[in-house]
Scaffold this motif. Structure first.
Motif, PDB file in Angstrom:
ATOM      1  N   GLU A 128       0.648  -1.244   0.045  1.00 38.86           N
ATOM      2  CA  GLU A 128      -0.244   0.050  -0.183  1.00 38.86           C
ATOM      3  C   GLU A 128       0.898   1.144  -0.498  1.00 38.86           C
ATOM      4  O   GLU A 128       0.811   2.156  -0.650  1.00 38.86           O
ATOM      5  N   THR A 129       2.016   1.601   0.992  1.00 35.15           N
ATOM      6  CA  THR A 129       3.033   2.634   0.919  1.00 35.15           C
ATOM      7  C   THR A 129       3.350   1.865  -0.440  1.00 35.15           C
ATOM      8  O   THR A 129       3.735   3.921  -1.095  1.00 35.15           O
ATOM      9  N   PHE A 132       0.967   4.302  -3.000  1.00 38.37           N
ATOM     10  CA  PHE A 132       0.961   5.702  -1.865  1.00 38.37           C
ATOM     11  C   PHE A 132       1.829   6.588  -3.032  1.00 38.37           C
ATOM     12  O   PHE A 132       1.853   7.556  -3.098  1.00 38.37           O
ATOM     13  N   SER A 192      -6.557   8.647   1.288  1.00 35.85           N
ATOM     14  CA  SER A 192      -5.776   7.841   0.577  1.00 35.85           C
ATOM     15  C   SER A 192      -5.689   7.215   0.309  1.00 35.85           C
ATOM     16  O   SER A 192      -6.039   5.685  -0.359  1.00 35.85           O
ATOM     17  N   ARG A 193      -5.207   6.333   1.660  1.00 37.03           N
ATOM     18  CA  ARG A 193      -4.344   5.393   1.360  1.00 37.03           C
ATOM     19  C   ARG A 193      -5.724   3.948   2.444  1.00 37.03           C
ATOM     20  O   ARG A 193      -5.733   2.851   1.837  1.00 37.03           O
ATOM     21  N   LEU A 196      -7.019   3.155  -1.465  1.00 40.52           N
ATOM     22  CA  LEU A 196      -5.833   2.089  -1.845  1.00 40.52           C
ATOM     23  C   LEU A 196      -6.656   0.910  -1.409  1.00 40.52           C
ATOM     24  O   LEU A 196      -6.571   0.042  -2.046  1.00 40.52           O
TER      25      LEU A 196
END
Length: 439
Positions: A128-129, A132, A192-193, A196
């Motif tokens: 995920e990071t 992002f 946002s995270r 996602l």
């Protein structure tokens, strides 16, 4: 034989088994709950550093007010000491970022020398990071995502579950019948995270079932690439790190010529590495400030403002000035007992070696137009004398000047800038120190 998850955790923490303490960042969510339970269980059969947990309460939502009590109950049941830290989240464009900064500032305050803070981020978080940061246009350092470990204050931050999937954590939690907190904000797609996690990654894994593993592996490759870039930066900085002509001035600085001999990409790479410990790094749109500073005329003394200070160019050298550098009082200070050092408000201290001059002495700062009597040269303008010395312009406003009555008697640390007097004495200035590199 230990369960697979316990064995994997012990292996990932092998390098920190001799740390003086392990602190577990305990939000009460699934990840940290599993991490805490695993470690508390292992501590019964393994020789581990003393365990404790820390819960950071942000106070951003009403639901969170009951979380400290939940965390306390879990820690009590496991026999682990819990520290609850309440923080103020600064308002800004990104609540997520502000909360994260407040949380990690609390962790820094907690970390003692050599201690380890353990957090529960896992493989899905890593994927995920990466996504992002990719969508934000990050470079190699950003796309390397979360490192397994990094410095944190006087200790280390370690993420021992980065090679573990969320599914593995959920399976362990169900098997052990663990209870955890579900943060309602995690379901809000405005963040946002969360978008996602809830919308993008499910689509990707539906088409590519191994997407999370593949993205996490990509982050590992980029981390390795960043390590090579760091090694190149260290090599490129060697020539630029020759000490300045003013060893008493402990501001971080670099020689400009060796940097200018590099390609622009290597210049940026070296500077990113050098600036990492000093300030938050600029995004790609702000690197034009470096070009302007580098290409300015020698007598221009340009500066490049950054998040936590300024980069100044003085002649053939660049100097880092943290925010704290500008915070000092230029109020004159009487020196009643010259045999003792004189503390200057937010500006270090001055002292004599040898027998101090007789008479009333004071410390003042430049106002412009100062004249002093230089042995063998007569009356000279101080500005010209400082130009001759090559002292960086950024320092001159803080330079403490010794007066006897209305006579400028001496300038500290600069050879030859003292009026002749009976006896052998010298004036010394120790500039201030701070945790951003003044000393």
């Amino acid at each position: 034989m230990k369960p697979a998850l316990s064995a994997k955790l012990l292996q990932s923490l092998a390098s920190w088994r001799n740390a003086p303490a392990w602190h577990i960042a305990f939000s009460g969510g699934l990840d940290s709950t599993v991490l805490l339970h695993l470690l508390a269980t292992l501590a019964k059969t393994e020789s581990l550093p003393p365990l404790s947990a820390v819960h950071v309460h942000h106070g951003l939502q009403v639901a969170a007010d009951v979380w400290p009590a939940h965390c306390q109950a879990v820690c009590d049941s496991l026999g682990v000491r819990l520290q609850i830290m309440r923080v103020q989240v600064q308002p800004g464009a990104s609540v997520e970022r502000a909360a994260r900064e407040a949380r990690y500032q609390a962790f820094i305050e907690l970390a003692g020398p050599g201690s380890v803070l353990l957090t529960g981020q896992h493989r899905d978080d890593q994927a995920e990071t990466l996504l992002f940061r990719l969508l934000r246009g990050a470079g190699v350092r950003g796309l390397a995502a979360m490192p397994v470990h990094r410095s944190l204050g006087e200790g280390r931050l370690v993420r021992p579950l980065l090679d573990v999937s969320r599914a593995e954590l959920e399976a362990y939690a169900r098997e052990q019948q663990l209870a955890w907190i579900e943060d309602p904000s995690n379901a809000d797609p405005r963040f946002s995270r969360n978008y996602l996690r809830g919308h993008v990654l499910p689509l990707l894994t539906n088409r590519w079932p191994q997407a999370v593993n593949t993205l996490a592996r990509t982050a590992e490759h980029l981390s390795e690439a960043q390590g090579l870039l760091d090694e190149l930066a260290q090599m490129d900085l060697l020539a630029a790190s020759a000490p300045s002509a003013f060893p008493w001035l402990s501001l971080p600085s670099l020689s400009l010529a060796p940097l200018c001999a590099l390609s622009e990409a290597r210049q940026r790479n070296a500077l990113r590495y050098w600036l990492t410990s000093l300030t938050r790094l600029p995004d790609s749109n702000h690197w034009a400030g470096w070009n302007a500073l580098r290409d300015a005329k020698c007598d221009a003394q340009p500066l490049w403002p950054l998040a936590d200070g300024q980069l100044h160019r003085c002649a053939d050298r660049i100097w880092w000035l943290p925010m704290a550098w500008s915070d000092f009082s230029d109020t004159p200070q009487g020196w009643l007992h010259p045999e003792n050092p004189l503390q200057l408000p937010s500006n270090g201290h001055v002292y004599f070696t040898g027998q101090a001059p007789k008479g009333a002495l004071s410390i003042r700062y430049r106002q412009g137009g100062e004249i002093m009597e230089v042995p063998g040269r007569g009356r000279r303008d101080l500005k010209r004398l400082l130009n001759e010395s090559g002292l960086p312009g950024v320092v001159r406003g803080r330079l403490p000047l010794l007066y006897q009555g209305q006579q400028l008697l001496a300038v500290p640390n600069l050879p030859g800038l003292a009026v002749e007097a009976h006896g052998d004495w010298q004036l010394h200035w120790m500039p201030p120190t701070c945790d951003q590199g003044l000393s």
